[in-house]
Design a protein around this motif. Structure first.
Motif, PDB file in Angstrom:
ATOM      1  N   GLN A  55       0.826  -1.204   0.000  1.00 47.72           N
ATOM      2  CA  GLN A  55       0.000   0.000   0.000  1.00 47.72           C
ATOM      3  C   GLN A  55       0.861   1.255   0.000  1.00 47.72           C
ATOM      4  O   GLN A  55       0.573   2.222  -0.703  1.00 47.72           O
ATOM      5  N   ASP A  56       1.928   1.247   0.789  1.00 43.30           N
ATOM      6  CA  ASP A  56       2.813   2.412   0.843  1.00 43.30           C
ATOM      7  C   ASP A  56       3.512   2.669  -0.489  1.00 43.30           C
ATOM      8  O   ASP A  56       3.797   3.818  -0.839  1.00 43.30           O
ATOM      9  N   LEU A  57       3.789   1.615  -1.225  1.00 40.30           N
ATOM     10  CA  LEU A  57       4.494   1.761  -2.499  1.00 40.30           C
ATOM     11  C   LEU A  57       3.637   2.367  -3.602  1.00 40.30           C
ATOM     12  O   LEU A  57       4.166   2.785  -4.634  1.00 40.30           O
ATOM     13  N   HIS A  58       2.328   2.477  -3.380  1.00 36.97           N
ATOM     14  CA  HIS A  58       1.458   3.009  -4.443  1.00 36.97           C
ATOM     15  C   HIS A  58       1.808   4.448  -4.814  1.00 36.97           C
ATOM     16  O   HIS A  58       1.500   4.902  -5.908  1.00 36.97           O
ATOM     17  N   THR A  59       2.468   5.176  -3.924  1.00 35.89           N
ATOM     18  CA  THR A  59       2.870   6.550  -4.241  1.00 35.89           C
ATOM     19  C   THR A  59       4.201   6.593  -4.994  1.00 35.89           C
ATOM     20  O   THR A  59       4.482   7.560  -5.690  1.00 35.89           O
ATOM     21  N   VAL A  60       5.008   5.543  -4.849  1.00 37.15           N
ATOM     22  CA  VAL A  60       6.349   5.535  -5.429  1.00 37.15           C
ATOM     23  C   VAL A  60       6.408   4.797  -6.768  1.00 37.15           C
ATOM     24  O   VAL A  60       7.111   5.227  -7.683  1.00 37.15           O
ATOM     25  N   TYR A  83      -3.911 -11.747  -6.161  1.00 39.92           N
ATOM     26  CA  TYR A  83      -4.666 -10.524  -5.891  1.00 39.92           C
ATOM     27  C   TYR A  83      -5.732 -10.741  -4.827  1.00 39.92           C
ATOM     28  O   TYR A  83      -5.985  -9.865  -4.013  1.00 39.92           O
ATOM     29  N   SER A  84      -6.338 -11.917  -4.813  1.00 36.37           N
ATOM     30  CA  SER A  84      -7.456 -12.152  -3.892  1.00 36.37           C
ATOM     31  C   SER A  84      -7.033 -12.195  -2.430  1.00 36.37           C
ATOM     32  O   SER A  84      -7.840 -11.932  -1.550  1.00 36.37           O
ATOM     33  N   SER A  85      -5.758 -12.514  -2.156  1.00 37.54           N
ATOM     34  CA  SER A  85      -5.325 -12.597  -0.758  1.00 37.54           C
ATOM     35  C   SER A  85      -4.901 -11.253  -0.178  1.00 37.54           C
ATOM     36  O   SER A  85      -4.690 -11.138   1.026  1.00 37.54           O
ATOM     37  N   LEU A  86      -4.800 -10.225  -1.015  1.00 37.62           N
ATOM     38  CA  LEU A  86      -4.389  -8.907  -0.536  1.00 37.62           C
ATOM     39  C   LEU A  86      -5.535  -8.216   0.192  1.00 37.62           C
ATOM     40  O   LEU A  86      -6.697  -8.352  -0.184  1.00 37.62           O
ATOM     41  N   LYS A  87      -5.199  -7.459   1.204  1.00 39.77           N
ATOM     42  CA  LYS A  87      -6.213  -6.740   1.975  1.00 39.77           C
ATOM     43  C   LYS A  87      -6.779  -5.552   1.200  1.00 39.77           C
ATOM     44  O   LYS A  87      -7.921  -5.197   1.334  1.00 39.77           O
ATOM     45  N   GLU A  88      -5.931  -4.905   0.401  1.00 46.55           N
ATOM     46  CA  GLU A  88      -6.329  -3.745  -0.392  1.00 46.55           C
ATOM     47  C   GLU A  88      -6.023  -4.020  -1.859  1.00 46.55           C
ATOM     48  O   GLU A  88      -5.060  -4.715  -2.181  1.00 46.55           O
ATOM     49  N   LYS A  89      -6.811  -3.446  -2.749  1.00 45.66           N
ATOM     50  CA  LYS A  89      -6.577  -3.618  -4.183  1.00 45.66           C
ATOM     51  C   LYS A  89      -5.311  -2.852  -4.596  1.00 45.66           C
ATOM     52  O   LYS A  89      -5.088  -1.725  -4.162  1.00 45.66           O
ATOM     53  N   VAL A  90      -4.498  -3.496  -5.421  1.00 44.02           N
ATOM     54  CA  VAL A  90      -3.302  -2.849  -5.961  1.00 44.02           C
ATOM     55  C   VAL A  90      -3.305  -3.025  -7.475  1.00 44.02           C
ATOM     56  O   VAL A  90      -3.910  -3.944  -8.010  1.00 44.02           O
ATOM     57  N   ASP A  91      -2.615  -2.132  -8.149  1.00 44.67           N
ATOM     58  CA  ASP A  91      -2.525  -2.180  -9.607  1.00 44.67           C
ATOM     59  C   ASP A  91      -1.074  -2.447 -10.004  1.00 44.67           C
ATOM     60  O   ASP A  91      -0.467  -1.667 -10.720  1.00 44.67           O
ATOM     61  N   TYR A  92      -0.511  -3.535  -9.498  1.00 46.76           N
ATOM     62  CA  TYR A  92       0.876  -3.892  -9.750  1.00 46.76           C
ATOM     63  C   TYR A  92       0.930  -5.164 -10.585  1.00 46.76           C
ATOM     64  O   TYR A  92      -0.041  -5.914 -10.651  1.00 46.76           O
ATOM     65  N   HIS A  93       2.090  -5.414 -11.154  1.00 47.48           N
ATOM     66  CA  HIS A  93       2.320  -6.679 -11.859  1.00 47.48           C
ATOM     67  C   HIS A  93       2.816  -7.689 -10.824  1.00 47.48           C
ATOM     68  O   HIS A  93       3.997  -7.729 -10.503  1.00 47.48           O
ATOM     69  N   LEU A  94       1.880  -8.483 -10.316  1.00 52.45           N
ATOM     70  CA  LEU A  94       2.203  -9.489  -9.311  1.00 52.45           C
ATOM     71  C   LEU A  94       2.493 -10.818  -9.993  1.00 52.45           C
ATOM     72  O   LEU A  94       1.795 -11.220 -10.924  1.00 52.45           O
ATOM     73  N   LEU A  95       3.526 -11.488  -9.508  1.00 55.34           N
ATOM     74  CA  LEU A  95       3.910 -12.791 -10.029  1.00 55.34           C
ATOM     75  C   LEU A  95       4.031 -13.783  -8.883  1.00 55.34           C
ATOM     76  O   LEU A  95       4.428 -13.413  -7.772  1.00 55.34           O
ATOM     77  N   SER A  96       3.718 -15.029  -9.161  1.00 60.60           N
ATOM     78  CA  SER A  96       3.831 -16.086  -8.166  1.00 60.60           C
ATOM     79  C   SER A  96       5.188 -16.774  -8.272  1.00 60.60           C
ATOM     80  O   SER A  96       5.569 -17.257  -9.342  1.00 60.60           O
ATOM     81  N   ASP A  97       5.886 -16.817  -7.155  1.00 60.13           N
ATOM     82  CA  ASP A  97       7.131 -17.578  -7.037  1.00 60.13           C
ATOM     83  C   ASP A  97       6.907 -18.653  -5.970  1.00 60.13           C
ATOM     84  O   ASP A  97       7.715 -18.830  -5.070  1.00 60.13           O
TER      85      ASP A  97
END
Length: 135
Positions: A55-60, A83-97
């Motif tokens: 969430q903090d990174l959304h500004t950076v 995405y479903s496990s996050l508490k807040e919606k984010v618009d990032y490129h998330l990848l599973s490792d």
């Protein structure tokens, strides 16, 4: 073999394969990058500290992208949970490792075996197999 993160200073980033949210393979090969890339590892949507950091990174992140960087977020979550496990919606490129291949390649993964867990428990006092606290 597992690399230590200190082994990577001034070295080319390692190749790895992660998974997109739909399960497709995402091939990371530094030799074929079209732009500089920032990779951020996080534990997963279940981690409150990681959620706060995301969430903090959304500004950076938009500023970093505007500078020409690609930003990738690697999680240990399964692809369907990215995405479903996050508490807040984010618009990032998330990848599973979830296989931890990238984490091992970058030297940021670690494994604690049963002997170390037992040793830590013994040094903490009692080994009874019961949860004594939820904190």
């Amino acid at each position: 073999p597992t690399r230590r993160s200190s082994d990577l200073v001034n070295a080319a980033a390692p190749k790895f394969v992660a998974k997109e949210v739909d399960g497709r393979a995402f091939q990371f090969d530094p030799a074929s990058l079209r732009q500089p890339t920032l990779i951020i590892f996080y534990r997963g949507g279940w981690c409150p500290y990681c959620n706060a950091q995301l969430q903090d990174l959304h500004t950076v992140v938009p500023q970093i992208v505007a500078m020409g960087y690609q930003v990738l977020f690697l999680s240990t979550d399964q692809p369907r949970l990215l995405y479903s496990s996050l508490k807040e919606k984010v618009d990032y490129h998330l990848l599973s490792d979830s296989s931890m291949d990238a984490a091992h390649a970058f030297g940021v993964a670690f494994h604690v075996d049963a002997a170390h867990v037992l040793s830590a428990a013994k040094s903490a006092g009692e080994v009874s197999g019961l949860v004594k606290s939820d904190h």
